[in-house]
Motif scaffolding. Structure first.
Motif, PDB file in Angstrom:
ATOM      1  N   ARG A 404     113.972  40.208  59.777  1.00 40.40           N
ATOM      2  CA  ARG A 404     114.362  39.623  58.491  1.00 40.40           C
ATOM      3  C   ARG A 404     115.812  39.146  58.614  1.00 40.40           C
ATOM      4  O   ARG A 404     116.741  39.937  58.543  1.00 40.40           O
ATOM      5  N   ASP A 405     115.987  37.838  58.838  1.00 40.87           N
ATOM      6  CA  ASP A 405     117.313  37.283  59.114  1.00 40.87           C
ATOM      7  C   ASP A 405     117.992  36.836  57.820  1.00 40.87           C
ATOM      8  O   ASP A 405     117.697  35.772  57.297  1.00 40.87           O
ATOM      9  N   ASN A 406     118.886  37.681  57.328  1.00 37.96           N
ATOM     10  CA  ASN A 406     119.644  37.327  56.125  1.00 37.96           C
ATOM     11  C   ASN A 406     121.119  37.094  56.440  1.00 37.96           C
ATOM     12  O   ASN A 406     121.960  37.123  55.543  1.00 37.96           O
ATOM     13  N   ASP A 407     121.435  36.925  57.745  1.00 38.75           N
ATOM     14  CA  ASP A 407     122.850  36.839  58.110  1.00 38.75           C
ATOM     15  C   ASP A 407     123.401  35.442  57.878  1.00 38.75           C
ATOM     16  O   ASP A 407     122.702  34.547  57.399  1.00 38.75           O
ATOM     17  N   LYS A 408     124.679  35.230  58.208  1.00 35.42           N
ATOM     18  CA  LYS A 408     125.328  33.937  57.952  1.00 35.42           C
ATOM     19  C   LYS A 408     125.518  33.135  59.234  1.00 35.42           C
ATOM     20  O   LYS A 408     126.311  32.205  59.288  1.00 35.42           O
ATOM     21  N   TRP A 409     124.780  33.516  60.280  1.00 33.42           N
ATOM     22  CA  TRP A 409     124.854  32.770  61.526  1.00 33.42           C
ATOM     23  C   TRP A 409     123.742  31.711  61.513  1.00 33.42           C
ATOM     24  O   TRP A 409     122.603  31.982  61.829  1.00 33.42           O
ATOM     25  N   ILE A 410     124.094  30.494  61.116  1.00 34.02           N
ATOM     26  CA  ILE A 410     123.178  29.365  61.003  1.00 34.02           C
ATOM     27  C   ILE A 410     121.866  29.772  60.320  1.00 34.02           C
ATOM     28  O   ILE A 410     120.815  29.854  60.964  1.00 34.02           O
ATOM     29  N   PRO A 411     121.935  30.024  59.029  1.00 32.79           N
ATOM     30  CA  PRO A 411     120.723  30.421  58.299  1.00 32.79           C
ATOM     31  C   PRO A 411     119.638  29.376  58.508  1.00 32.79           C
ATOM     32  O   PRO A 411     119.907  28.176  58.530  1.00 32.79           O
ATOM     33  N   GLY A 412     118.409  29.821  58.707  1.00 33.60           N
ATOM     34  CA  GLY A 412     117.302  28.896  58.907  1.00 33.60           C
ATOM     35  C   GLY A 412     116.957  28.676  60.364  1.00 33.60           C
ATOM     36  O   GLY A 412     115.863  28.264  60.678  1.00 33.60           O
ATOM     37  N   ASP A 413     117.910  28.930  61.274  1.00 39.93           N
ATOM     38  CA  ASP A 413     117.629  28.791  62.700  1.00 39.93           C
ATOM     39  C   ASP A 413     117.201  30.156  63.242  1.00 39.93           C
ATOM     40  O   ASP A 413     118.002  31.074  63.346  1.00 39.93           O
ATOM     41  N   SER A 414     115.919  30.256  63.596  1.00 39.82           N
ATOM     42  CA  SER A 414     115.386  31.570  63.954  1.00 39.82           C
ATOM     43  C   SER A 414     115.894  32.055  65.306  1.00 39.82           C
ATOM     44  O   SER A 414     115.681  33.195  65.685  1.00 39.82           O
ATOM     45  N   SER A 415     116.586  31.168  66.053  1.00 40.59           N
ATOM     46  CA  SER A 415     117.129  31.638  67.328  1.00 40.59           C
ATOM     47  C   SER A 415     118.517  32.251  67.149  1.00 40.59           C
ATOM     48  O   SER A 415     119.104  32.763  68.086  1.00 40.59           O
ATOM     49  N   LYS A 416     119.073  32.151  65.926  1.00 42.91           N
ATOM     50  CA  LYS A 416     120.419  32.702  65.681  1.00 42.91           C
ATOM     51  C   LYS A 416     120.320  33.912  64.756  1.00 42.91           C
ATOM     52  O   LYS A 416     120.470  33.786  63.540  1.00 42.91           O
ATOM     53  N   GLN A 417     120.002  35.042  65.353  1.00 42.43           N
ATOM     54  CA  GLN A 417     119.829  36.253  64.553  1.00 42.43           C
ATOM     55  C   GLN A 417     120.735  37.359  65.065  1.00 42.43           C
ATOM     56  O   GLN A 417     120.561  37.853  66.169  1.00 42.43           O
TER      57      GLN A 417
HETATM   58 CA   LIG Z   1     120.871  33.682  61.284  1.00 41.57          CA
END
Ligand SMILES: [Ca+2]
Ligand SMILES: *[C@@H]1O[C@H](CO)[C@@H](O)[C@H](O)[C@H]1NC(C)=O
Length: 486
Positions: A404-417
């Motif tokens: 569950r990616d709720n972070d601020k690292w390129i939201p929406g890009d599933s490779s940036k988690q």
């Molecule tokens: Ca992210």
């Protein structure tokens, strides 16, 4: 001769394998490892600054300061304890009662995995040894034949005088050498191999015994042998005021709509009354878990090490729903205590600590820091500047797990988690300055090469030890804020 060499090589490799199990890659001192805690912008993407965090709950507390005469009339109640039948651990008869079990069951699966490897190695070793015995038998027969041929030749040579004398001498020399080798070196090598095999068998025997005992232990639900104190309450401060003054496991019920659950209460640190929501101390529990697991909580609340009550906390995460509910009942403070591998201790306290509900992603809001560890939640990593530091602030962040990616690292890009790379569930930004739910590393310093994704995924508190030091222990405890307690 070739066979002999092979044998030696084989014995050597068997020995060296044993050492391999214990070899550790130590970080080289010259390594200049930069902080990996943030993910700097690449030029295409831009870091969007944090939205203002919802203010933590403050103001009038449900609690007044502690009365100076605590618990004179309730001590009798507090001292009587009742054994409560209970099931937890490997299989929970009642999940709502919390998790409580030695980590034997996790140990079991590890041992079972190792057992398979060792079994294959030993059966291969068995084949090798029997093959060796066979081939040495063949050589024995060959030497025997050689001896016979030699005797025959001697007879012939005696008859023929010195005609073949020279040749015989050569043959005699070779024969002596080969026979000596066969008689002494081969058997002794086989003895060594048999010794290795025997010691491996012993080890397997021990593993099997351990597994059997674990199996019987895990057959039925692990039962908790330590009693749950009679004194109970909404949370640990409530219990403290009702006379529960020893640090141990208690049953709490924050409000009547929720089932009671178990929790560890610290009744000594900073005047006690602390409800433990997170604890790491030995790496016995895996913190790389899913959203659902972080929501419900996981790990072992406490155990009894022979004193008759559950006085030792286990590694656990209380659960985001419970944490949120506890912190929304009123102003709440948090204390985060940590220990490095030399035994040094520091702490961070926030007089305001609120976690919103699941519908808003368990947004974290903290305020009013004090302590010796360094303020990571509000300030981010001190060693970074500008935007690079801002993107490591945790205040105002939603909770993220690897699913569950709720972070601020390129939201929406599933490779940036962040959570996938940094090892645990946390209020990641882009990404962190503290990582209490990260991977447990033994010994402290670790390197990029040791990390699963090359990122600082250890139990990190950057403003104390930097990105590449993983703490020995860390815990988070909360208490209703009533001011003036210290
Ligand atoms: Ca992210
Ligand atoms: C942020 O970090 C990147 C890489 O570590 C660096 O190139 C950049 O200059 C830093 N930005 C600031 C404002 O320091």
């Amino acid at each position: 001769m070739k066979l002999l060499l092979l044998l030696c090589l084989f014995v050597y490799s068997v020995h060296s394998q044993e050492y391999d199990d214990y070899s550790v890659v130590l970080p080289t001192s010259g390594d200049a490892l930069g902080p990996r805690a943030h993910r700097p912008s690449s030029g295409f993407d831009r870091y969007s600054p944090n939205q203002p965090a919802p203010p933590p709950i403050s103001g009038g507390s449900r609690y007044r300061g502690r009365p100076s005469t605590t618990s004179t009339d309730v001590t009798t109640e507090a001292q009587t304890k009742e054994v409560q039948p209970d099931a937890g651990g490997c299989t929970h008869l009642s999940e709502r009662m919390g998790v409580l079990c030695p980590t034997g069951c996790e140990l079991k699966s590890t041992i079972l995995k190792q057992e398979r490897n060792v079994k294959t190695a030993v059966s291969k070793l068995k084949d090798d040894v029997s093959e060796l015995s066979q081939s040495s038998n063949t050589i024995y027969r060959y030497v025997d034949g050689l001896s016979n041929a030699f005797r025959e030749r001697q007879r012939v040579s005696n008859e023929n005088g010195n005609v073949v004398g020279q040749y015989t001498n050569d043959l005699e020399g070779q024969h002596a050498f080969v026979k000596d080798t066969i008689d002494t070196t081969f058997p002794s090598n086989i003895r060594v191999l048999q010794g290795v095999l025997q010691s491996l068998r012993d080890k397997i025997q021990k593993l099997e015994t351990a597994i059997m005992s674990q199996r019987t232990k895990c057959d039925k639900p692990c039962t908790v042998s330590c009693p749950i104190p009679v004194v109970s309450g909404k949370e640990c401060e409530d219990i403290f005021r009702r006379g529960g003054d020893s640090s141990e496991m208690y049953l709490i019920q924050p409000d009547s709509f929720f089932q009671p659950y178990k929790v560890y209460c610290d009744m000594t640190t900073e005047k006690g009354g602390w409800t433990m929501i997170q604890n790491r101390q030995d790496g016995s529990v895996d913190f790389g878990r899913r959203w659902d697991s972080y929501r419900a909580g996981f790990g072992n609340i406490a155990s009894d090490t022979g004193k008759g009550f559950c006085h030792t906390p286990g590694e656990y995460w209380l659960g985001n729903d419970r944490i949120s509910q506890l912190t929304k009942m009123g102003p709440t403070e948090v204390i985060i205590e940590m220990t490095d591998w030399s035994g040094a201790k520091v702490q961070a306290m926030y007089q305001q600590f609120t976690v919103q509900g699941e519908s808003t992603g368990y947004v974290l809001s903290v305020g009013r820091y004090s302590g010796t560890a360094g303020d990571t939640l509000l300030q981010g990593a001190n060693e970074l500047v500008g935007e690079n530091r801002t993107m490591t602030i945790h205040n105002g962040m939603m909770f993220s797990t690897y699913d569950r990616d709720n972070d601020k690292w390129i939201p929406g890009d599933s490779s940036k988690q962040c959570s996938r790379e940094d090892g645990g569930g946390w209020w990641y930004n882009r990404c962190h300055s503290s990582n209490p739910n990260g991977r447990y590393y033994w010994g402290g310093p670790y390197t990029k090469d040791m990390a699963k994704h090359g990122t600082d995924d250890g139990i990190v508190w950057m403003n104390w030890k930097g990105s590449w030091y993983s703490l020995k222990a860390i815990s988070m405890k909360i208490r209703p804020f009533f001011g003036g307690a210290r």
